[in-house]
Design a protein around this motif. Structure first.
Motif, PDB file in Angstrom:
ATOM      1  N   GLU A  77       0.847  -1.193   0.000  1.00  0.00           N
ATOM      2  CA  GLU A  77       0.000   0.000   0.000  1.00  0.00           C
ATOM      3  C   GLU A  77       0.882   1.243   0.000  1.00  0.00           C
ATOM      4  O   GLU A  77       1.788   1.363   0.803  1.00  0.00           O
ATOM      5  CB  GLU A  77      -0.862  -0.045   1.257  1.00  0.00           C
ATOM      6  CG  GLU A  77      -1.927   0.987   1.349  1.00  0.00           C
ATOM      7  CD  GLU A  77      -2.806   0.772   2.578  1.00  0.00           C
ATOM      8  OE1 GLU A  77      -3.152   1.769   3.213  1.00  0.00           O
ATOM      9  OE2 GLU A  77      -3.147  -0.391   2.888  1.00  0.00           O
ATOM     10  N   LYS A  78       0.622   2.140  -0.921  1.00  0.00           N
ATOM     11  CA  LYS A  78       1.376   3.394  -0.969  1.00  0.00           C
ATOM     12  C   LYS A  78       0.391   4.550  -0.878  1.00  0.00           C
ATOM     13  O   LYS A  78      -0.436   4.746  -1.767  1.00  0.00           O
ATOM     14  CB  LYS A  78       2.189   3.496  -2.249  1.00  0.00           C
ATOM     15  CG  LYS A  78       3.013   4.774  -2.306  1.00  0.00           C
ATOM     16  CD  LYS A  78       4.071   4.716  -3.367  1.00  0.00           C
ATOM     17  CE  LYS A  78       4.735   6.050  -3.494  1.00  0.00           C
ATOM     18  NZ  LYS A  78       5.964   6.196  -2.811  1.00  0.00           N
ATOM     19  N   ASN A  79       0.466   5.281   0.217  1.00  0.00           N
ATOM     20  CA  ASN A  79      -0.422   6.428   0.445  1.00  0.00           C
ATOM     21  C   ASN A  79      -1.898   6.055   0.301  1.00  0.00           C
ATOM     22  O   ASN A  79      -2.678   6.789  -0.296  1.00  0.00           O
ATOM     23  CB  ASN A  79      -0.067   7.576  -0.483  1.00  0.00           C
ATOM     24  CG  ASN A  79       1.353   8.051  -0.285  1.00  0.00           C
ATOM     25  OD1 ASN A  79       1.853   8.077   0.838  1.00  0.00           O
ATOM     26  ND2 ASN A  79       2.010   8.410  -1.365  1.00  0.00           N
ATOM     27  N   GLY A  80      -2.259   4.888   0.817  1.00  0.00           N
ATOM     28  CA  GLY A  80      -3.644   4.439   0.771  1.00  0.00           C
ATOM     29  C   GLY A  80      -4.059   3.772  -0.531  1.00  0.00           C
ATOM     30  O   GLY A  80      -5.192   3.321  -0.657  1.00  0.00           O
ATOM     31  N   LEU A  81      -3.160   3.707  -1.486  1.00  0.00           N
ATOM     32  CA  LEU A  81      -3.475   3.127  -2.795  1.00  0.00           C
ATOM     33  C   LEU A  81      -2.986   1.684  -2.859  1.00  0.00           C
ATOM     34  O   LEU A  81      -1.833   1.397  -2.559  1.00  0.00           O
ATOM     35  CB  LEU A  81      -2.808   3.948  -3.893  1.00  0.00           C
ATOM     36  CG  LEU A  81      -3.168   3.609  -5.333  1.00  0.00           C
ATOM     37  CD1 LEU A  81      -4.655   3.798  -5.596  1.00  0.00           C
ATOM     38  CD2 LEU A  81      -2.354   4.472  -6.286  1.00  0.00           C
ATOM     39  N   LEU A  82      -3.885   0.801  -3.243  1.00  0.00           N
ATOM     40  CA  LEU A  82      -3.576  -0.623  -3.367  1.00  0.00           C
ATOM     41  C   LEU A  82      -3.369  -1.010  -4.829  1.00  0.00           C
ATOM     42  O   LEU A  82      -3.985  -0.416  -5.719  1.00  0.00           O
ATOM     43  CB  LEU A  82      -4.745  -1.457  -2.820  1.00  0.00           C
ATOM     44  CG  LEU A  82      -5.060  -1.325  -1.344  1.00  0.00           C
ATOM     45  CD1 LEU A  82      -6.410  -1.967  -1.029  1.00  0.00           C
ATOM     46  CD2 LEU A  82      -3.962  -1.973  -0.534  1.00  0.00           C
ATOM     47  N   LYS A 107      -9.604  -3.565   1.091  1.00  0.00           N
ATOM     48  CA  LYS A 107      -9.654  -2.259   1.754  1.00  0.00           C
ATOM     49  C   LYS A 107      -8.250  -1.885   2.213  1.00  0.00           C
ATOM     50  O   LYS A 107      -7.527  -2.726   2.742  1.00  0.00           O
ATOM     51  CB  LYS A 107     -10.581  -2.293   2.963  1.00  0.00           C
ATOM     52  CG  LYS A 107     -12.033  -2.477   2.613  1.00  0.00           C
ATOM     53  CD  LYS A 107     -12.901  -2.452   3.855  1.00  0.00           C
ATOM     54  CE  LYS A 107     -14.353  -2.720   3.473  1.00  0.00           C
ATOM     55  NZ  LYS A 107     -15.213  -2.811   4.637  1.00  0.00           N
ATOM     56  N   PRO A 108      -7.881  -0.631   2.053  1.00  0.00           N
ATOM     57  CA  PRO A 108      -6.559  -0.206   2.530  1.00  0.00           C
ATOM     58  C   PRO A 108      -6.505  -0.175   4.062  1.00  0.00           C
ATOM     59  O   PRO A 108      -7.519   0.072   4.719  1.00  0.00           O
ATOM     60  CB  PRO A 108      -6.400   1.196   1.948  1.00  0.00           C
ATOM     61  CG  PRO A 108      -7.781   1.672   1.692  1.00  0.00           C
ATOM     62  CD  PRO A 108      -8.607   0.455   1.412  1.00  0.00           C
ATOM     63  N   ILE A 109      -5.324  -0.432   4.596  1.00  0.00           N
ATOM     64  CA  ILE A 109      -5.132  -0.358   6.045  1.00  0.00           C
ATOM     65  C   ILE A 109      -5.085   1.103   6.485  1.00  0.00           C
ATOM     66  O   ILE A 109      -5.612   1.465   7.520  1.00  0.00           O
ATOM     67  CB  ILE A 109      -3.835  -1.083   6.458  1.00  0.00           C
ATOM     68  CG1 ILE A 109      -3.981  -2.578   6.223  1.00  0.00           C
ATOM     69  CG2 ILE A 109      -3.494  -0.810   7.923  1.00  0.00           C
ATOM     70  CD1 ILE A 109      -2.711  -3.366   6.428  1.00  0.00           C
ATOM     71  N   GLN A 110      -4.438   1.924   5.654  1.00  0.00           N
ATOM     72  CA  GLN A 110      -4.307   3.348   5.968  1.00  0.00           C
ATOM     73  C   GLN A 110      -4.957   4.182   4.863  1.00  0.00           C
ATOM     74  O   GLN A 110      -4.273   4.745   4.013  1.00  0.00           O
ATOM     75  CB  GLN A 110      -2.844   3.724   6.115  1.00  0.00           C
ATOM     76  CG  GLN A 110      -2.149   2.976   7.230  1.00  0.00           C
ATOM     77  CD  GLN A 110      -0.675   3.292   7.300  1.00  0.00           C
ATOM     78  OE1 GLN A 110      -0.070   3.757   6.347  1.00  0.00           O
ATOM     79  NE2 GLN A 110      -0.098   3.045   8.451  1.00  0.00           N
ATOM     80  N   ARG A 157     -18.850   4.511   3.937  1.00  0.00           N
ATOM     81  CA  ARG A 157     -18.433   5.884   3.649  1.00  0.00           C
ATOM     82  C   ARG A 157     -16.927   6.041   3.850  1.00  0.00           C
ATOM     83  O   ARG A 157     -16.391   5.604   4.851  1.00  0.00           O
ATOM     84  CB  ARG A 157     -19.191   6.882   4.514  1.00  0.00           C
ATOM     85  CG  ARG A 157     -20.669   6.908   4.177  1.00  0.00           C
ATOM     86  CD  ARG A 157     -21.365   8.105   4.788  1.00  0.00           C
ATOM     87  NE  ARG A 157     -22.757   8.117   4.417  1.00  0.00           N
ATOM     88  CZ  ARG A 157     -23.223   8.655   3.286  1.00  0.00           C
ATOM     89  NH1 ARG A 157     -22.419   9.223   2.445  1.00  0.00           N
ATOM     90  NH2 ARG A 157     -24.509   8.626   3.014  1.00  0.00           N
ATOM     91  N   THR A 158     -16.285   6.671   2.885  1.00  0.00           N
ATOM     92  CA  THR A 158     -14.857   6.931   2.964  1.00  0.00           C
ATOM     93  C   THR A 158     -14.607   8.184   3.798  1.00  0.00           C
ATOM     94  O   THR A 158     -15.550   8.812   4.286  1.00  0.00           O
ATOM     95  CB  THR A 158     -14.251   7.138   1.566  1.00  0.00           C
ATOM     96  OG1 THR A 158     -14.830   8.313   0.996  1.00  0.00           O
ATOM     97  CG2 THR A 158     -14.494   5.951   0.667  1.00  0.00           C
ATOM     98  N   GLN A 159     -13.344   8.582   3.883  1.00  0.00           N
ATOM     99  CA  GLN A 159     -12.982   9.774   4.655  1.00  0.00           C
ATOM    100  C   GLN A 159     -13.613  11.045   4.096  1.00  0.00           C
ATOM    101  O   GLN A 159     -13.756  12.023   4.798  1.00  0.00           O
ATOM    102  CB  GLN A 159     -11.467   9.926   4.715  1.00  0.00           C
ATOM    103  CG  GLN A 159     -10.816   8.846   5.536  1.00  0.00           C
ATOM    104  CD  GLN A 159      -9.318   9.005   5.568  1.00  0.00           C
ATOM    105  OE1 GLN A 159      -8.707   9.437   4.608  1.00  0.00           O
ATOM    106  NE2 GLN A 159      -8.720   8.632   6.687  1.00  0.00           N
ATOM    107  N   ILE A 160     -13.959  11.030   2.816  1.00  0.00           N
ATOM    108  CA  ILE A 160     -14.589  12.218   2.230  1.00  0.00           C
ATOM    109  C   ILE A 160     -16.111  12.044   2.133  1.00  0.00           C
ATOM    110  O   ILE A 160     -16.776  12.689   1.353  1.00  0.00           O
ATOM    111  CB  ILE A 160     -13.982  12.583   0.857  1.00  0.00           C
ATOM    112  CG1 ILE A 160     -14.112  11.420  -0.127  1.00  0.00           C
ATOM    113  CG2 ILE A 160     -12.555  13.044   1.002  1.00  0.00           C
ATOM    114  CD1 ILE A 160     -13.738  11.783  -1.548  1.00  0.00           C
ATOM    115  N   ASN A 161     -16.639  11.096   2.956  1.00  0.00           N
ATOM    116  CA  ASN A 161     -18.070  10.864   3.069  1.00  0.00           C
ATOM    117  C   ASN A 161     -18.714  10.394   1.763  1.00  0.00           C
ATOM    118  O   ASN A 161     -19.840  10.733   1.453  1.00  0.00           O
ATOM    119  CB  ASN A 161     -18.780  12.120   3.600  1.00  0.00           C
ATOM    120  CG  ASN A 161     -20.077  11.757   4.306  1.00  0.00           C
ATOM    121  OD1 ASN A 161     -20.196  10.649   4.831  1.00  0.00           O
ATOM    122  ND2 ASN A 161     -21.026  12.665   4.320  1.00  0.00           N
TER     123      ASN A 161
END
Length: 168
Positions: A77-82, A107-110, A157-161
């Motif tokens: 995972e790089k910056n949330g991208l799988l 799902k990404p861990i971060q 919902r993601t971090q940006i809702n």
């Protein structure tokens, strides 16, 4: 190129997950190279040949399969991208299937703001399908079913809702 990787890993003893100076693994590099490679090669007026070359290359996932066989980390995972997200965004359906078959996480861990989950990338790719790309549509639906069956949530919902349904 597959033979070069085999030589470096099996004979020289380099790690199949050896990261470059930007902290990117070979598998992640391999998958993400498709996007930039074809953006650079695209020429207006030559869409048919460009698409034909692109699809032929996409379907050849011998390198990905060999990296996995050699033990590459498929969930890097790089910056949330799988890697799975990249294959979905780039319509690399054979690569997506290979990753899912190998146990790729969905799902990404971060998670990072603005970085889609695989389910979002899959649903978003369905919007790009038209009558001339029926195979792509069938592949996208098949992968969407696999993601949901694996436990992905269409209304999470993601971090940006945003939910995957907002993408479609």
């Amino acid at each position: 190129m597959v033979r070069v990787v085999e030589f470096l890993v099996q004979k020289i003893g380099l790690s199949v997950d050896l990261q470059d100076s930007t902290m990117v693994s070979p598998l992640f590099h391999h998958i993400s190279s498709y996007t930039s490679k074809y953006d650079e090669l695209y020429e207006p007026g030559l869409e048919d040949q460009w698409l034909e070359d692109l699809m032929a290359d996409f379907e050849n996932n011998a390198m990905l399969e060999r990296l996995i066989q050699l033990g590459a980390e498929i969930n890097y995972e790089k910056n949330g991208l799988l890697p799975l997200t990249i294959t979905l965004e780039s319509h690399l359906f054979s690569h997506t299937t290979t990753l899912l078959d190998a146990g790729a996480k969905i799902k990404p861990i971060q998670p990072q703001s603005g970085v889609p989950y695989p389910i979002h990338a899959c649903v978003k790719s369905t919007r790009l399908v038209n009558a001339d790309t029926r195979v792509q549509s069938d592949n996208t639906r098949s992968i969407l079913r696999r993601l949901v069956k694996a436990g992905e949530d269409l209304i999470h919902r993601t971090q940006i809702n945003s939910t995957a349904l907002h993408q479609g």
